[in-house]
Design an enzyme around this catalytic site. Structure first.
Site, PDB file in Angstrom:
ATOM      1  N   HIS A  52      42.515  29.246  34.389  1.00  0.00           N
ATOM      2  CA  HIS A  52      41.062  29.728  34.037  1.00  0.00           C
ATOM      3  C   HIS A  52      39.945  28.730  34.091  1.00  0.00           C
ATOM      4  O   HIS A  52      40.132  27.726  34.137  1.00  0.00           O
ATOM      5  CB  HIS A  52      41.146  30.227  32.491  1.00  0.00           C
ATOM      6  CG  HIS A  52      41.502  29.257  31.656  1.00  0.00           C
ATOM      7  ND1 HIS A  52      40.644  28.104  31.111  1.00  0.00           N
ATOM      8  CD2 HIS A  52      42.784  28.375  30.962  1.00  0.00           C
ATOM      9  CE1 HIS A  52      41.075  27.026  30.323  1.00  0.00           C
ATOM     10  NE2 HIS A  52      42.329  27.469  30.114  1.00  0.00           N
ATOM     11  N   GLU A  69      49.388  29.031  27.894  1.00  0.00           N
ATOM     12  CA  GLU A  69      49.641  27.475  27.675  1.00  0.00           C
ATOM     13  C   GLU A  69      50.731  26.759  26.793  1.00  0.00           C
ATOM     14  O   GLU A  69      51.223  27.551  26.060  1.00  0.00           O
ATOM     15  CB  GLU A  69      48.227  27.136  27.364  1.00  0.00           C
ATOM     16  CG  GLU A  69      47.943  25.562  27.196  1.00  0.00           C
ATOM     17  CD  GLU A  69      48.143  24.830  28.905  1.00  0.00           C
ATOM     18  OE1 GLU A  69      49.319  24.717  29.322  1.00  0.00           O
ATOM     19  OE2 GLU A  69      46.910  24.351  29.272  1.00  0.00           O
TER      20      GLU A  69
END
Length: 186
Positions: A10, A77
């Site tokens: 990202h 994550e």
């Protein structure tokens, strides 16, 4: 040539820009992060696009012109537990020498936990029979790279994966290899 797994991290967030650990917290992209995501150039767009369910990953995919075909927590994550939202320097005030690669993460995931998720993503990719783009996060992408080539998750410390960068994992005659690492957006 076999199928390839494309990793897209990202774009920048306020927390990634300041070094704050961002696992579960859904922090939006900054204006710079949105510009990074728009600048992502993929010469090929595989039919399967998997994404972490975090908004920063989904927004990056959207701005990069990708259509997400599946969201999965497997691409989330690393769960930083008690260290969510704080920097490594702040953690080291009470745990000298701490890194996510070498020390426990109270209330969060261990390197073995993250490694198991990465192995599951790789197994799913191998079963997919197609190129895949996986839109995700920094530390988790670094673990995917290490597990792809058979290294322990903690070897992720040796690989850089910058915001909105692309890494391409492939094979040479059935042997996993890193085709390209950390390609910046154009």
């Amino acid at each position: 040539m076999g199928h390839r797994l494309f990793l897209l991290r990202h774009g920048q967030t306020e927390w990634s820009a300041t070094g704050r650990h961002t696992g579960r917290t859904d922090i939006p992209l900054t204006a710079a992060g949105e510009a990074q995501a728009r600048a992502v150039r993929l010469t090929e767009k595989p039919p399967l696009v998997w994404s972490s369910p975090r908004g920063r990953a989904l927004r990056t995919a959207e701005l990069a012109g990708l259509t997400v075909t599946e969201t999965t927590e497997d691409l989330a994550e690393w769960d930083y537990g008690d260290y969510e939202g704080i920097t490594t320097d702040q953690i080291r005030e009470t745990v000298p020498g701490w890194t996510v690669w070498t020390h426990p993460v109270p209330g969060g995931e261990s390197a073995a936990d993250v490694s198991a998720r990465a192995d599951a993503v790789i197994a799913r990719f191998r079963a997919a029979g197609s190129d895949v783009i996986a839109v995700g996060h920094g530390h988790f992408s670094r673990v995917l790279v290490t597990r792809w080539v058979g290294l322990p998750a903690t070897s992720g410390v040796h690989f850089a994966v910058d915001p909105a960068s692309i890494t391409i994992l492939g094979d040479e005659r059935g042997v996993p290899q890193i085709d390209h690492l950390n390609i910046p957006p154009s």
